[in-house]
Design a protein around this motif. Sequence first.
Motif, short mmCIF file in Angstrom:
data_model
loop_
_atom_site.label_atom_id
_atom_site.label_comp_id
_atom_site.label_asym_id
_atom_site.label_seq_id
_atom_site.Cartn_x
_atom_site.Cartn_y
_atom_site.Cartn_z
N GLY A 1 40.65 37.07 39.12
CA GLY A 1 39.67 36.13 39.82
C GLY A 1 38.44 36.76 40.43
O GLY A 1 37.59 36.16 41.00
N LEU A 2 38.58 37.85 40.37
CA LEU A 2 37.53 38.82 40.78
C LEU A 2 36.21 39.20 39.66
O LEU A 2 36.72 39.50 38.59
CB LEU A 2 37.86 40.11 41.64
N PHE B 1 40.09 46.76 45.99
CA PHE B 1 40.52 45.15 45.48
C PHE B 1 40.42 44.09 46.62
O PHE B 1 39.96 43.11 46.35
CB PHE B 1 41.53 45.33 44.60
N VAL B 2 41.29 44.65 47.55
CA VAL B 2 41.29 43.82 48.60
C VAL B 2 40.07 43.67 49.34
O VAL B 2 39.58 42.49 49.90
CB VAL B 2 42.62 44.34 49.66
N LEU B 3 39.00 44.43 49.42
CA LEU B 3 38.12 44.60 49.99
C LEU B 3 37.03 43.50 49.23
O LEU B 3 36.50 42.94 49.71
CB LEU B 3 37.26 45.77 49.97
N MET C 1 38.14 40.01 50.26
CA MET C 1 37.50 39.41 51.49
C MET C 1 36.32 39.16 51.38
O MET C 1 35.90 38.02 52.06
CB MET C 1 37.84 40.92 52.37
N ALA C 2 35.48 39.86 50.53
CA ALA C 2 34.14 39.49 50.50
C ALA C 2 33.73 38.17 49.73
O ALA C 2 33.00 37.23 50.20
CB ALA C 2 33.22 40.55 49.61
N GLN C 3 34.47 37.92 48.89
CA GLN C 3 34.69 36.79 48.07
C GLN C 3 34.98 35.34 48.81
O GLN C 3 34.60 34.43 49.07
CB GLN C 3 35.72 36.84 46.92
N THR C 4 35.94 35.70 49.89
CA THR C 4 36.45 34.76 50.90
C THR C 4 35.64 34.57 51.81
O THR C 4 35.05 33.54 52.00
CB THR C 4 37.76 35.34 51.44
N ASP C 5 34.72 35.44 52.46
CA ASP C 5 33.47 35.37 53.23
C ASP C 5 32.44 34.67 52.50
O ASP C 5 31.88 33.72 53.33
CB ASP C 5 33.13 36.91 53.56
#
Length: 380
Positions: free
Chosen positions: A216-217, A271-273, A276-280
């Motif tokens: 999904g990224l 990947f986690v970063l 997080m940016a996507q969520t933001d």
Amino acid sequence: MTTPVPEERAAEAVTESAQEAVQTAVMAARLIMAIADAARRHQQRKHKGEEEELPSAEKAVEEVGGDVERLLPTDISAALMGEADWPQLAQQLLALREAGVDLEQVLPRIGEVAVNVRDQVAAKASEAATDEWVRAVRETLPAGSLREGILNSPTWPEIAATMARLDAKGVNVREVLATAYDTVQGVDQTVNKTVGAPAARMTKDAQLLYGPLSVGLDLPADFDPSNREQALIQLGISQGEHEKYARLVREAIPGHGQEADRLLASPRWPFVLARMAQTDNDGTSVAARLAGLAKDTSWTEGPSSQVTARLALAATDALRGPGHEGPGRETRVRVDATAARSASPSVGPTRAPAKAAAPTSPGVAAHRETGPAPTPGKTK
């Protein structure tokens, strides 16, 4: 008296900044000349008991004026010779020459110092002038390669100057940026497909290691999580944002600072970063999503050598939100040791996004079961 229009005021501001940079450079040049003159006077007093008289101002201007014009940058020499006390400066320079100093060597060095000072002042003025528009772009456009591509473009000063001119005319620049984003993003994606290098398939080990993290990224084909600096640029995440997201992870798992640090230092962190940016960017609270890590601490169970992998996957689950979490702790299958051993920084994905391997048991997330399928009729 005619009132200057906004564009004229902007042009005047640019001219004033350039003039200030040159004048500061001249100050630096004068400082070096004054120090050199003080050294000359000191040596003459030391060896002769007195200073030699300065040559006449008229003679000095005539004899060293050409050297100053020839050996110093044009803008600096013009400003220096335009000073009211230029004749006195010329006297000092000629006195240095008569004392045996080679101006052919000294003046170019003074020019180098002056140029460095000039360029530093000009750069700071330019940076201050564009700070407002850097903030506008970062606050208006979502984190991503497109945003960083704009800010890191060789034409960024021109882009910032155009935004300043639009703002001076009363245009809401942030609204223009927000409205144009979809169009510009479409151009960015089209060009990427046209000129981008074909992506290579991830190795089986890389899929096991990173597959679930990348689902999904929107990642570039050459994304390399082991190259932290390049990964941040590709993700379009600034250093300030990186520090903010790292702080959120640490705050989400109090008492587990060592585990947080291991995740931040691992190739899984980009990947986690990105997640997080996507969520933001979706308008969802990253801190609220990460709160699930403290509520379900099953990621702390198991071999300590695999805690980073478990934490990265748990954070991914939490950030993806309801409907994406793994099953309850009692039904989770532990990560297979063989798959865990493939977790080497030298093994990175060369293609993204990649699909996670399908689970071998119903209701079990792919990243929760990487080992052999359970024997029929038996449960763990």
